[in-house]
Design an enzyme around this catalytic site. Sequence first.
Site, PDB file in Angstrom:
ATOM      1  N   ARG A  16       0.832  -1.209   0.000  1.00 17.02           N
ATOM      2  CA  ARG A  16       0.000   0.000   0.000  1.00 17.02           C
ATOM      3  C   ARG A  16       0.872   1.267   0.000  1.00 17.02           C
ATOM      4  O   ARG A  16       1.041   1.925  -1.014  1.00 17.02           O
ATOM      5  CB  ARG A  16      -0.930  -0.006   1.229  1.00 17.02           C
ATOM      6  CG  ARG A  16      -2.129   0.926   1.091  1.00 17.02           C
ATOM      7  CD  ARG A  16      -1.846   2.419   1.181  1.00 17.02           C
ATOM      8  NE  ARG A  16      -1.241   2.818   2.447  1.00 17.02           N
ATOM      9  CZ  ARG A  16      -0.806   4.056   2.685  1.00 17.02           C
ATOM     10  NH1 ARG A  16      -0.899   4.993   1.756  1.00 17.02           N
ATOM     11  NH2 ARG A  16      -0.236   4.349   3.842  1.00 17.02           N
ATOM     12  N   ASP A  17       1.481   1.562   1.112  1.00 20.76           N
ATOM     13  CA  ASP A  17       2.230   2.823   1.212  1.00 20.76           C
ATOM     14  C   ASP A  17       3.386   2.845   0.224  1.00 20.76           C
ATOM     15  O   ASP A  17       3.732   3.894  -0.320  1.00 20.76           O
ATOM     16  CB  ASP A  17       2.748   2.992   2.644  1.00 20.76           C
ATOM     17  CG  ASP A  17       3.312   4.376   2.898  1.00 20.76           C
ATOM     18  OD1 ASP A  17       2.917   5.324   2.179  1.00 20.76           O
ATOM     19  OD2 ASP A  17       4.141   4.527   3.800  1.00 20.76           O
ATOM     20  N   HIS A 209      10.420   7.025   7.997  1.00 22.23           N
ATOM     21  CA  HIS A 209      11.063   7.122   6.689  1.00 22.23           C
ATOM     22  C   HIS A 209      12.569   7.253   6.914  1.00 22.23           C
ATOM     23  O   HIS A 209      13.008   7.673   7.988  1.00 22.23           O
ATOM     24  CB  HIS A 209      10.536   8.330   5.915  1.00 22.23           C
ATOM     25  CG  HIS A 209       9.162   8.099   5.370  1.00 22.23           C
ATOM     26  ND1 HIS A 209       8.578   8.898   4.427  1.00 22.23           N
ATOM     27  CD2 HIS A 209       8.253   7.123   5.637  1.00 22.23           C
ATOM     28  CE1 HIS A 209       7.372   8.435   4.141  1.00 22.23           C
ATOM     29  NE2 HIS A 209       7.143   7.365   4.857  1.00 22.23           N
ATOM     30  N   CYS A 240       6.191   9.671   0.064  1.00 21.71           N
ATOM     31  CA  CYS A 240       4.921  10.365   0.286  1.00 21.71           C
ATOM     32  C   CYS A 240       4.743  11.396  -0.813  1.00 21.71           C
ATOM     33  O   CYS A 240       5.530  12.320  -0.929  1.00 21.71           O
ATOM     34  CB  CYS A 240       4.863  11.036   1.641  1.00 21.71           C
ATOM     35  SG  CYS A 240       3.314  11.940   1.877  1.00 21.71           S
ATOM     36  N   ASN A 249      10.401   4.709   2.585  1.00 20.85           N
ATOM     37  CA  ASN A 249      10.134   4.155   3.903  1.00 20.85           C
ATOM     38  C   ASN A 249      11.337   3.381   4.407  1.00 20.85           C
ATOM     39  O   ASN A 249      12.176   2.936   3.639  1.00 20.85           O
ATOM     40  CB  ASN A 249       8.966   3.169   3.798  1.00 20.85           C
ATOM     41  CG  ASN A 249       7.628   3.852   3.624  1.00 20.85           C
ATOM     42  OD1 ASN A 249       7.155   4.524   4.519  1.00 20.85           O
ATOM     43  ND2 ASN A 249       7.022   3.678   2.450  1.00 20.85           N
TER      44      ASN A 249
END
Lengths: 306, 306
Positions: A16-17, A209, A240, A249
């Site tokens: 996801r991220d 991060h 992001c 990340n």
Amino acid sequence: MGNMPGFVSIREVGPRDGLQNEEPIPTEAKVRLLDALSRTGVRRIEAVSFVHPKAIPQMADADEVWRRAERADGVRYSALVPNIRGAQRALAAGFTEVEVVVSASDTHNRRNINRSTDESLDDVAELVGLLHDAGAQAEVIVATSFGCPYEGDVDPVRVAGIVDRVARDGADRVAFGDTTGMATPRRVREVVTAVRDRNAGIPVLLHFHNTRGTALANLLTAIELGVTEFDASVGGLGGCPYAPGASGNLATEEAVHMLHDMGIDTGVDLAALIEAAELAEELTGRRLPSGVLRAGPRTRLTPLAS
Amino acid sequence: MGNMPGFVSIREVGPRDGLQNEEPIPTEAKVRLLDALSRTGVRRIEAVSFVHPKAIPQMADADEVWRRAERADGVRYSALVPNIRGAQRALAAGFTEVEVVVSASDTHNRRNINRSTDESLDDVAELVGLLHDAGAQAEVIVATSFGCPYEGDVDPVRVAGIVDRVARDGADRVAFGDTTGMATPRRVREVVTAVRDRNAGIPVLLHFHNTRGTALANLLTAIELGVTEFDASVGGLGGCPYAPGASGNLATEEAVHMLHDMGIDTGVDLAALIEAAELAEELTGRRLPSGVLRAGPRTRLTPLAS
């Protein structure tokens, strides 16, 4: 180093991220990555987000990805949602763990969704109620907990106040997002201590991060403070999109590698995880920032014959 | 976090350890980088090495680089040498601080110079004597202190024994090299504790690589143990040519950034250091791995008007 925990729970957020902040890849590729991660032994995976496809085209096929994924026993899967429409989609897809986001920084929150933090907290309360009514758990992710790219430092007492609020509103867990990599050992200590002092009695997860190289130093600081739940992203996938200057990340294999070396279990098979990171690199077609992906674990020796 | 030191001493090793492990750049470029670093406020710089030009062509012009450099008051400069010939050149060039290397791992030492660690320690003793006779100080760098790419773990007691030996032989300082990035918080704790337990009474410096993402976590662990001297390389320049899989050194600006955030002084002007890292990137023509170079310090905010 103080007392170290015996187990640290990693939530893998690459599907996801991570993928949400890479160039879009095919549905088939997302399913392959998710399935590979489900076989690593990791106990929690953030699988998809249910967001408007115009806002985040990378997640336009979330329903299909989730439908086609081979879900593993013993793995808890979650989805991120931005609003009620997303929550309804997540529930319809069968998710029982859902994350919602609010930014600790008013300016950051307004830049993202044109609402103040307080206004968003009202929305979050409504979402938590909706999720609970449907039998799902709700986690609130507090973005910019360790600093805001527009405002600078964010007062840890403000972060702790947000935790109080979401705990009162019934959230099951809270996560602190280091949205643009502004966390340092000092800031981690300040936020975790401020939250602890308020004793809101809610489980805490940290999301770092590695923008400025501090991710593992932050992790080390946090486990010394007793935190045992962390997000990490396979290969260091993602960043992001709304945060200028943010890089990837914390790489899951870097976190697992350091934790295992310290004698802390994660349930993860590091070799299988590195294979998943290699797959992530192949699927995204870009060199991912993870050092452990590149060099292998410290136990991988060089043959003398070479 | 325990008691933190008020000051941490950084030795900038980019001009030597960094450039020695990059594609060769012109003499003029080396002088520019060295001069830029001399103006950052850093107190110690490893300037050059005096090695055979066929072995390490990057340092073939060491004499000329050093002659042309604008040495700053208040900066201690050092040179690395592999043998007596190198030591004589360093002394002739006017250096009063010289480093020699031995590997804690027998296999690694043999692979590099075809001698056992013990044989090299005899050579080191001779070099220390020669340097002292000429009025210079001698530092012994113990490579592979946190692990060997061929042997794996290196017994911290063996490392401590080497420290005993070089202390007896009169070395002024000892440095522990994380040659292939195998150091972790656990290994740092084990080595520093083992050395402390022997109480050899010799100043200790640590040299980390960020091969597996742990460099700042290692630094944090070491300062918690009371170590206050570290090598770092501007921009993360360099690696180790003899060590398969090794990536760059700990980036000086990442170390300084984290230390300053913790309220620990280094004497370094971070903005000037980042400019030097930008110069290093320009001169080498490759994207350096430093996150703080890329993203700027956490205090560098994003304008809202953008």
